[in-house]
Design an enzyme around this catalytic site. Structure first.
Site, PDB file in Angstrom:
ATOM      1  N   LYS A 118      29.322  69.390  40.451  1.00  0.00           N
ATOM      2  CA  LYS A 118      27.998  69.231  39.825  1.00  0.00           C
ATOM      3  C   LYS A 118      28.209  69.285  38.320  1.00  0.00           C
ATOM      4  O   LYS A 118      29.160  69.904  37.849  1.00  0.00           O
ATOM      5  CB  LYS A 118      27.065  70.377  40.244  1.00  0.00           C
ATOM      6  N   ASP A 158      20.417  63.729  39.352  1.00  0.00           N
ATOM      7  CA  ASP A 158      19.747  64.952  39.805  1.00  0.00           C
ATOM      8  C   ASP A 158      18.530  65.077  38.885  1.00  0.00           C
ATOM      9  O   ASP A 158      18.081  64.068  38.318  1.00  0.00           O
ATOM     10  CB  ASP A 158      20.690  66.161  39.712  1.00  0.00           C
TER      11      ASP A 158
HETATM   12  P1  NDP Z   1      13.388  64.505  39.065  1.00  0.00           P
HETATM   13  O1  NDP Z   1      13.841  64.789  37.691  1.00  0.00           O
HETATM   14  O2  NDP Z   1      13.164  63.100  39.499  1.00  0.00           O
HETATM   15  O3  NDP Z   1      12.043  65.306  39.386  1.00  0.00           O
HETATM   16  C1  NDP Z   1      12.007  66.691  39.280  1.00  0.00           C
HETATM   17  C2  NDP Z   1      10.615  67.170  39.618  1.00  0.00           C
HETATM   18  O4  NDP Z   1      10.633  68.584  39.751  1.00  0.00           O
HETATM   19  C3  NDP Z   1       9.593  66.842  38.551  1.00  0.00           C
HETATM   20  O5  NDP Z   1       8.342  66.681  39.133  1.00  0.00           O
HETATM   21  C4  NDP Z   1       9.660  68.082  37.684  1.00  0.00           C
HETATM   22  O6  NDP Z   1       8.512  68.305  36.904  1.00  0.00           O
HETATM   23  C5  NDP Z   1       9.801  69.152  38.724  1.00  0.00           C
HETATM   24  N1  NDP Z   1      10.469  70.314  38.126  1.00  0.00           N
HETATM   25  C6  NDP Z   1      11.682  70.351  37.530  1.00  0.00           C
HETATM   26  N2  NDP Z   1      11.954  71.566  37.058  1.00  0.00           N
HETATM   27  C7  NDP Z   1      10.865  72.328  37.357  1.00  0.00           C
HETATM   28  C8  NDP Z   1      10.548  73.659  37.147  1.00  0.00           C
HETATM   29  N3  NDP Z   1      11.384  74.488  36.500  1.00  0.00           N
HETATM   30  N4  NDP Z   1       9.345  74.107  37.621  1.00  0.00           N
HETATM   31  C9  NDP Z   1       8.497  73.272  38.271  1.00  0.00           C
HETATM   32  N5  NDP Z   1       8.754  71.979  38.498  1.00  0.00           N
HETATM   33  C10 NDP Z   1       9.925  71.511  38.054  1.00  0.00           C
HETATM   34  O7  NDP Z   1      14.460  65.221  40.028  1.00  0.00           O
HETATM   35  P2  NDP Z   1      14.744  64.977  41.567  1.00  0.00           P
HETATM   36  O8  NDP Z   1      13.507  64.606  42.282  1.00  0.00           O
HETATM   37  O9  NDP Z   1      15.933  64.101  41.681  1.00  0.00           O
HETATM   38  O10 NDP Z   1      15.212  66.443  42.012  1.00  0.00           O
HETATM   39  C11 NDP Z   1      14.319  67.399  42.583  1.00  0.00           C
HETATM   40  C12 NDP Z   1      15.122  68.410  43.378  1.00  0.00           C
HETATM   41  O11 NDP Z   1      15.847  67.745  44.424  1.00  0.00           O
HETATM   42  C13 NDP Z   1      16.179  69.187  42.586  1.00  0.00           C
HETATM   43  O12 NDP Z   1      16.282  70.486  43.134  1.00  0.00           O
HETATM   44  C14 NDP Z   1      17.465  68.431  42.880  1.00  0.00           C
HETATM   45  O13 NDP Z   1      18.601  69.237  42.724  1.00  0.00           O
HETATM   46  C15 NDP Z   1      17.231  68.076  44.339  1.00  0.00           C
HETATM   47  N6  NDP Z   1      18.015  66.959  44.881  1.00  0.00           N
HETATM   48  C16 NDP Z   1      18.016  65.735  44.286  1.00  0.00           C
HETATM   49  C17 NDP Z   1      18.744  64.706  44.848  1.00  0.00           C
HETATM   50  C18 NDP Z   1      18.720  63.323  44.294  1.00  0.00           C
HETATM   51  O14 NDP Z   1      19.325  62.448  44.902  1.00  0.00           O
HETATM   52  N7  NDP Z   1      18.035  63.045  43.203  1.00  0.00           N
HETATM   53  C19 NDP Z   1      19.574  64.915  46.045  1.00  0.00           C
HETATM   54  C20 NDP Z   1      19.430  66.224  46.638  1.00  0.00           C
HETATM   55  C21 NDP Z   1      18.696  67.202  46.044  1.00  0.00           C
HETATM   56  P3  NDP Z   1       8.555  68.074  35.307  1.00  0.00           P
HETATM   57  O15 NDP Z   1       8.480  66.598  35.125  1.00  0.00           O
HETATM   58  O16 NDP Z   1       7.393  68.816  34.791  1.00  0.00           O
HETATM   59  O17 NDP Z   1       9.867  68.654  34.829  1.00  0.00           O
HETATM   60  O1  2IT Z   2      21.997  67.562  45.016  1.00  0.00           O
HETATM   61  C1  2IT Z   2      22.425  66.449  45.387  1.00  0.00           C
HETATM   62  O2  2IT Z   2      22.887  66.279  46.510  1.00  0.00           O
HETATM   63  C2  2IT Z   2      22.324  65.327  44.445  1.00  0.00           C
HETATM   64  N1  2IT Z   2      21.791  65.495  43.359  1.00  0.00           N
HETATM   65  C3  2IT Z   2      22.895  63.987  44.805  1.00  0.00           C
HETATM   66  C4  2IT Z   2      24.373  63.943  44.554  1.00  0.00           C
HETATM   67  C5  2IT Z   2      25.041  62.621  44.758  1.00  0.00           C
HETATM   68  O3  2IT Z   2      26.238  62.564  44.467  1.00  0.00           O
HETATM   69  O4  2IT Z   2      24.411  61.654  45.192  1.00  0.00           O
END
Ligand code: NDP
Ligand code: 2IT
Length: 439
Positions: A118, A158
């Site tokens: 990561k 992420d």
């Molecule tokens: P994005 O940046 O697209 O969206 C993040 C969302 O979470 C936004 O709505 C953001 O709001 C909110 N958020 C972030 N930080 C906070 C906080 N401290 N308190 C409240 N809300 C918060 O990220 P993703 O959708 O990609 O990621 C969301 C989650 O999913 C994370 O935990 C990530 O690790 C996990 N994840 C992502 C993957 C991927 O493929 N993208 C894969 C697996 C897991 P704001 O705009 O206000 O910051």
């Molecule tokens: O938390 C996760 O699994 C991710 N942000 C996606 C990682 C990836 O390599 O696609």
């Protein structure tokens, strides 16, 4: 745990992630002689390599800024390091180490040959112009490039890192290395990306929830679903929920949540996607278009009665009290789209109430699994259809669910998905580490 605490005492998120694994894996090690005396878990909690570097960049006014960049290369026993990059002001070594540690187990569960890593930076993309984001990404890659490669370490997105950032990062890597390779995943479709990768984490989370409900002869159709976040994962979790007949009533961001009791339908979701992805607006602006909805400033959506909860924002966004409220209001299923969104107390509350609960390392693994499929397509120099990738994603989520059942089923028939995911993820990595000797 004493040794881990002594060495990492100042890293609460990392200790939390390790504690959750230790609680379930240590008894398993004790029962299985081949792992005894090999200190495998102690080796797994120490990153193979932790890289930290300066990222200096110039804003639109000519002012110079300095951020800290990281890449944590946690474990490469079963494949090259693989995992996302997070750009958010809260990023520090503890958060990235917890994410890298979780990633090792998650990637192992996907059935694909990927190690865990990561990275990211404390850079805040909010309020920055596209040019500023580009300059930051280029400066970040100007150092990261020497530590990654398609056979070494393959980053992806992420929080704060989506299609725009992956484009800038890829462009800089290609320019420096003079190589067009699959060094990043989440690429655009015309330059090596995979169909369904943007959708994969959210879709996979809902497929996993569906697999869990099936064990109770139930499904998503007609269920009321509360979702947190409004980014990549939340958006596509909402889309798949709607396709399967569920009713989505909330979305959120760090400012608060919106509650639309009539349901966030396809058209309203399209509005949210445009608002968040193109206009980079706030979720409160939903009310400008749909004034009958409610906005709850500074709150999380867990107080809204629902059948299913999908936390899709960030770590520790759902505490023990929230878990009690969800259960009191009739929630029967929680599938984590985010990484470690439920605090340990919340996890125990769900499990004590014997409701369906899936930890992120199982239920959100569809994102990295589809990244693995993107790597396969890049190596083969072909691209699969949407239907083909979606079928593989569904199959992988089902395999992960089966692995959780295999290792997590308890005597009374309740499935402890945390235990199942941790042990199944551990076994594959541990066996590879045993075979490779003391490294
Ligand atoms: P994005 O940046 O697209 O969206 C993040 C969302 O979470 C936004 O709505 C953001 O709001 C909110 N958020 C972030 N930080 C906070 C906080 N401290 N308190 C409240 N809300 C918060 O990220 P993703 O959708 O990609 O990621 C969301 C989650 O999913 C994370 O935990 C990530 O690790 C996990 N994840 C992502 C993957 C991927 O493929 N993208 C894969 C697996 C897991 P704001 O705009 O206000 O910051
Ligand atoms: O938390 C996760 O699994 C991710 N942000 C996606 C990682 C990836 O390599 O696609």
């Amino acid at each position: 745990m004493d040794e881990v605490r002594a060495r990492n005492g100042h890293e609460p998120e990392f200790l939390q992630a390790v504690q959750e694994v230790a609680d379930t894996v240590i008894p398993y090690i004790a029962d299985n002689e081949i792992y005894n005396g090999k200190n495998i878990l102690l080796r797994m909690v120490e990153p193979e390599r932790l890289i930290s570097f300066r990222v200096a960049w110039v804003d639109d006014d000519g002012e110079i800024h300095v951020n800290r960049g990281y890449r944590i290369q946690m474990n490469s026993a079963i494949g090259p390091y693989k995992g996302g990059l997070r750009f958010h002001p809260t990023v520090n070594a503890s958060i990235l180490k917890f994410l890298a540690f979780e990633q090792v187990f998650k990637n192992s569960l996907t059935t694909l040959p990927m190690g865990g890593g990561k990275g990211g930076s404390d850079f805040d993309p909010k309020g920055k112009s596209d040019d500023e984001v580009m300059r930051f990404c280029h400066a970040f890659m100007a150092e990261l490039f020497r530590h990654i490669g398609p056979f070494t370490d393959i980053p992806a997105g992420d929080i704060g890192v989506g299609a725009r950032e992956i484009g800038f990062l890829f462009g800089k890597y290609k320019r420096i290395q003079n190589e067009f390779t699959g060094v990043l995943t989440g690429k655009g479709l015309s330059w090596g990306g995979s169909k369904i990768r943007p959708e994969a984490t959210g879709y996979g989370t809902v497929y996993f929830a569906q697999d869990m409900l099936l064990t109770k002869n139930d499904d998503i159709d007609g269920k009321k679903v509360v979702i947190s976040g409004s980014g990549n994962v939340a958006q596509f979790a909402a889309e798949k929920t709607l396709q399967l007949g569920g009713k989505v009533v909330t979305l959120s961001d760090s400012g608060g949540y919106i509650y639309d009791k009539e349901g966030i339908d396809k058209e309203k979701l399209a509005f949210v996607m445009d608002l968040k992805n193109n206009k980079r607006g706030r979720i409160s602006e939903y009310l400008d278009k749909y004034p009958s909805a409610e906005y709850h400033k500074g709150k999380t959506p867990w107080e809204v009665p629902c059948d299913i909860a999908l936390p899709c924002a960030t770590q520790n966004e759902l505490n023990g009290e929230d878990a009690k409220t969800l259960i009191k209001n009739g929630c029967i299923c929680v599938a984590e789209g985010a990484n470690m969104p439920s605090a340990l107390e919340a996890v125990h509350t769900f499990q004590d109430a014997k409701i369906l609960f899936a930890p992120g390392k199982a239920s959100n693994a569809g994102g990295v699994a589809t990244s693995g499929l993107e790597m396969s397509q890049n190596s083969l120099r072909i691209s699969w259809t949407r239907e083909e990738v979606d079928e593989r994603l569904k199959g992988i989520m089902k395999d992960i669910h089966d692995s959780c059942i295999e290792h997590g089923l308890e005597e009374d028939g309740y499935c402890n998905y945390v235990k199942g995911a941790n042990i199944a993820g551990f076994v594959k990595v541990a066996d590879a580490m045993l075979a490779q000797g003391v490294i």
